[in-house]
Design a protein around this motif. Sequence first.
Motif, short mmCIF file in Angstrom:
data_model
loop_
_atom_site.label_atom_id
_atom_site.label_comp_id
_atom_site.label_asym_id
_atom_site.label_seq_id
_atom_site.Cartn_x
_atom_site.Cartn_y
_atom_site.Cartn_z
N LEU A 187 5.90 -62.86 87.26
CA LEU A 187 6.70 -61.97 86.41
C LEU A 187 8.02 -61.60 87.09
CD1 LEU A 187 3.89 -59.72 84.94
CD2 LEU A 187 5.18 -61.51 83.77
N LYS A 188 8.00 -61.42 88.41
CA LYS A 188 9.24 -61.12 89.14
C LYS A 188 10.24 -62.25 88.96
CE LYS A 188 10.80 -60.22 93.88
NZ LYS A 188 11.59 -61.40 94.15
N SER A 189 9.77 -63.49 89.07
CA SER A 189 10.68 -64.63 88.93
C SER A 189 11.25 -64.70 87.51
CB SER A 189 9.98 -65.93 89.29
OG SER A 189 9.01 -66.28 88.33
N ILE A 190 10.44 -64.38 86.51
CA ILE A 190 10.90 -64.39 85.12
C ILE A 190 11.97 -63.31 84.89
CG2 ILE A 190 10.23 -64.02 82.70
CD1 ILE A 190 9.19 -66.66 83.82
N VAL A 191 11.71 -62.11 85.39
CA VAL A 191 12.67 -61.01 85.22
C VAL A 191 13.99 -61.35 85.92
CG1 VAL A 191 13.15 -58.61 85.83
CG2 VAL A 191 10.93 -59.23 84.87
N GLU A 192 13.92 -61.88 87.13
CA GLU A 192 15.14 -62.23 87.86
C GLU A 192 15.88 -63.38 87.17
OE1 GLU A 192 13.70 -62.81 91.84
OE2 GLU A 192 13.75 -60.66 92.26
N LYS A 193 15.14 -64.32 86.64
CA LYS A 193 15.77 -65.43 85.92
C LYS A 193 16.54 -64.90 84.71
CE LYS A 193 14.76 -69.71 83.50
NZ LYS A 193 13.75 -70.59 82.97
N ILE A 194 15.94 -64.01 83.97
CA ILE A 194 16.60 -63.42 82.80
C ILE A 194 17.87 -62.67 83.23
CG2 ILE A 194 16.40 -61.63 81.02
CD1 ILE A 194 13.39 -62.44 80.85
N ALA A 195 17.78 -61.95 84.34
CA ALA A 195 18.91 -61.15 84.81
C ALA A 195 20.11 -62.02 85.18
CB ALA A 195 18.49 -60.31 86.01
N TYR A 196 19.85 -63.21 85.74
CA TYR A 196 20.93 -64.07 86.21
C TYR A 196 21.22 -65.24 85.28
CZ TYR A 196 20.40 -61.47 90.53
OH TYR A 196 20.34 -60.47 91.45
N LYS A 254 22.83 -65.59 82.40
CA LYS A 254 24.19 -65.73 81.91
C LYS A 254 25.09 -66.35 82.97
CE LYS A 254 28.12 -63.23 80.09
NZ LYS A 254 28.77 -61.94 79.92
N GLU A 255 25.02 -65.83 84.20
CA GLU A 255 25.84 -66.36 85.28
C GLU A 255 25.50 -67.82 85.56
OE1 GLU A 255 24.25 -63.44 85.47
OE2 GLU A 255 25.74 -61.92 85.95
N GLN A 256 24.22 -68.15 85.53
CA GLN A 256 23.80 -69.52 85.79
C GLN A 256 24.33 -70.45 84.70
OE1 GLN A 256 22.35 -70.61 88.53
NE2 GLN A 256 22.39 -72.71 87.79
N ASN A 257 24.24 -70.02 83.45
CA ASN A 257 24.76 -70.83 82.35
C ASN A 257 26.26 -71.05 82.48
OD1 ASN A 257 22.24 -71.13 81.19
ND2 ASN A 257 22.52 -69.48 79.73
N GLU A 258 26.98 -69.99 82.88
CA GLU A 258 28.42 -70.11 83.06
C GLU A 258 28.75 -71.09 84.19
OE1 GLU A 258 29.66 -66.06 83.61
OE2 GLU A 258 29.62 -65.64 81.46
N LYS A 259 27.98 -71.02 85.28
CA LYS A 259 28.20 -71.96 86.40
C LYS A 259 27.95 -73.39 85.94
CE LYS A 259 27.02 -68.99 90.31
NZ LYS A 259 26.04 -68.75 91.39
N GLU A 260 26.88 -73.57 85.17
CA GLU A 260 26.56 -74.92 84.70
C GLU A 260 27.64 -75.45 83.76
OE1 GLU A 260 22.61 -74.78 83.04
OE2 GLU A 260 21.72 -74.33 84.99
N MET A 261 28.17 -74.58 82.91
CA MET A 261 29.24 -74.99 82.00
C MET A 261 30.49 -75.37 82.78
SD MET A 261 28.70 -72.39 78.77
CE MET A 261 30.31 -72.70 78.15
#
Length: 82
Positions: free
Chosen positions: A31-40, A42-49
């Motif tokens: 659950l910690k990994s899921i919450v942290e993934k959700i938190a980041y 947007k930034e990850q998607n922007e980096k990928e774009m």
Amino acid sequence: MDIILRNIDPVAMKKIDEMAKRKSISRQEFLKSIVEKIAYEKEQNEKEMRMEMIISKNILVMEEMTKTIIRLENFLVDLMEE
């Protein structure tokens, strides 16, 4: 920082436990990994774009360089034939 969740559907908890078990981690870690993934996310998607844009531009530059090299080769062949 801690999060406390209440009244989670038992079926949902069972599925979460199964997913955590498949990854060989605890429910808390899962659950910690899921919450942290959700938190980041947007930034990850922007980096990928941004990375995709850079790669696309690099491909275009390489295509232009290839065309230029072919033109130069053709020019050299024409010079040598004369």
